[in-house]
Design an enzyme around this catalytic site. Sequence first.
Site, mmCIF file in Angstrom:
data_model
loop_
_atom_site.group_PDB
_atom_site.id
_atom_site.type_symbol
_atom_site.label_atom_id
_atom_site.label_comp_id
_atom_site.label_asym_id
_atom_site.label_seq_id
_atom_site.Cartn_x
_atom_site.Cartn_y
_atom_site.Cartn_z
ATOM 1 N N TYR A 143 0.852 -1.190 0.000
ATOM 2 C CA TYR A 143 0.000 0.000 0.000
ATOM 3 C C TYR A 143 0.883 1.233 0.000
ATOM 4 O O TYR A 143 1.746 1.395 0.871
ATOM 5 C CB TYR A 143 -0.902 0.000 1.238
ATOM 6 C CG TYR A 143 -1.839 1.187 1.284
ATOM 7 C CD1 TYR A 143 -2.876 1.321 0.364
ATOM 8 C CD2 TYR A 143 -1.692 2.179 2.249
ATOM 9 C CE1 TYR A 143 -3.735 2.401 0.401
ATOM 10 C CE2 TYR A 143 -2.551 3.270 2.299
ATOM 11 C CZ TYR A 143 -3.571 3.376 1.365
ATOM 12 O OH TYR A 143 -4.415 4.456 1.413
ATOM 13 N N ASP A 238 9.307 3.095 0.432
ATOM 14 C CA ASP A 238 8.168 3.769 1.054
ATOM 15 C C ASP A 238 8.263 3.509 2.556
ATOM 16 O O ASP A 238 7.891 2.444 3.046
ATOM 17 C CB ASP A 238 6.850 3.244 0.478
ATOM 18 C CG ASP A 238 5.651 3.949 1.087
ATOM 19 O OD1 ASP A 238 5.840 4.769 2.011
ATOM 20 O OD2 ASP A 238 4.521 3.669 0.638
ATOM 21 N N LYS A 266 3.333 9.654 8.568
ATOM 22 C CA LYS A 266 2.946 9.132 9.880
ATOM 23 C C LYS A 266 3.771 9.686 11.052
ATOM 24 O O LYS A 266 3.515 10.799 11.482
ATOM 25 C CB LYS A 266 2.889 7.613 9.828
ATOM 26 C CG LYS A 266 1.797 7.170 8.835
ATOM 27 C CD LYS A 266 1.356 5.745 8.917
ATOM 28 C CE LYS A 266 0.125 5.561 8.033
ATOM 29 N NZ LYS A 266 0.262 4.595 6.956
#
Length: 426
Positions: A143, A238, A266
């Site tokens: 993702y 990522d 995040k």
Amino acid sequence: MQLNIEKSKKLFEEAKKYLVGGVNSPVRYIKPYPFFVEKAKDCYLFDVDGNKYIDYCLAYGPMVLGHANEKVAKAVEEQLYKGFSYGCPTEKEIILAKMIVDCVPCAEKVRFVNSGTEATMSAIRLARGYTKKKKIIKFDGAYHGAHDYVLVKSGSGSLTLGIPNSAGIPEETTKNTILVPFNDEEAVERAVKEHKDDLACIIVEPVMGNVGCILPKEGYLKFLREITEENDILLIFDEVITGFRLSKGGAQEYFGVVPDLATLGKILGGGFPIGAIVGKEEIMDNFSPLGSVYQAGTFNGNPISITAGIATLEQLDDNFYKQTEKVAKILADTLRELADKYNIPAKVYQIASMFQIYFNDKEVLNYEIAKQSNVDRFMKYFWGMLKRSIFIPPSQFECCFTSIKHDDEVVDKTIKAMEDVFKELE
Ligand SMILES: *Cc1c(COP(=O)(O)O)cnc(C)c1O
């Protein structure tokens, strides 16, 4: 044992009248209805019915210092009275960028954006602009946010051309996204051989945190580094989950493999919206205003998010990494022992402050295997834990996180709840 979430039920009915599905992001849609949060502090969430949960979801990653960390709150409060958004540069952007450059190995330059999604979208555009090639390799089940290039279903196997995961994405957009299974060297070799002249980048979550917690096989990330280098393809890590989590320098420091570009998010905003693209200067300087790859945003480098980021990163010391890992390891070991004791087929994975149990008898090396897990049993485990006031992400394909506020007492309570739930799972 009963969980009283009557007020949440009423709020959910109300929410459904005004919000699509009653929620603003699909993972929050828990059947029959989610609990609604009133406030949070340290490792606890408090819902509108007065329940207090130990939180291992931690907003899906960012809250590594626990909720409402005082130093972050204070710094943000001070900044609030100085203004919310300027549309002009600030010194704090330099401070946070320098902190990143000092600890993240591949980072020579930084561009701040507002989310992980924006970061991967712009990183891929940068890779395409820099290499002047179109295709990208992405791993099944990985993702990278909710934008068109990467929202691609895992195909039936390696080398299938991308089929969109969502309505509204034209095949023309995803046909340049090549899917391969994670942890499979041959599949990458085949894909590189077939598409070599058109490949701009390989984008990878160094630890897959969005299909549970899948670890890279020994040497796998190094293999990706070598094959990309040999074929003039950029390697993008990522690190929206792994950044500042596996170590201060992220997965690239932890595994000693340095990509060309990385995306962060995040933890970087300490709970406020942020994202960043970082990487080698020669590549990064292709972003506007210096280069021809357009990248912009009204809220890029927003002073509130930047302030929260600085105050968060300042608190990530050696003790933070030791303590959050210790707790995650204890809980992962406990889950393994309980699965053994109660004869429940399960595999448990943990690295630093992240862990997950799969109700699966096979080693989970990729998405295909993860998908074969017993999802019904996982949801029984989820509800069993929630009834005992412990909130884990409500999906077999998410990951649990620990914060610096999960202390021995909290761990003991969690272990006790796990044991009680496993008794019921048989
Ligand atoms: C969460 C996540 C994203 C998307 O970040 P948002 O801030 O939700 O847009 C991208 N990549 C990974 C690995 C993530 O975990």
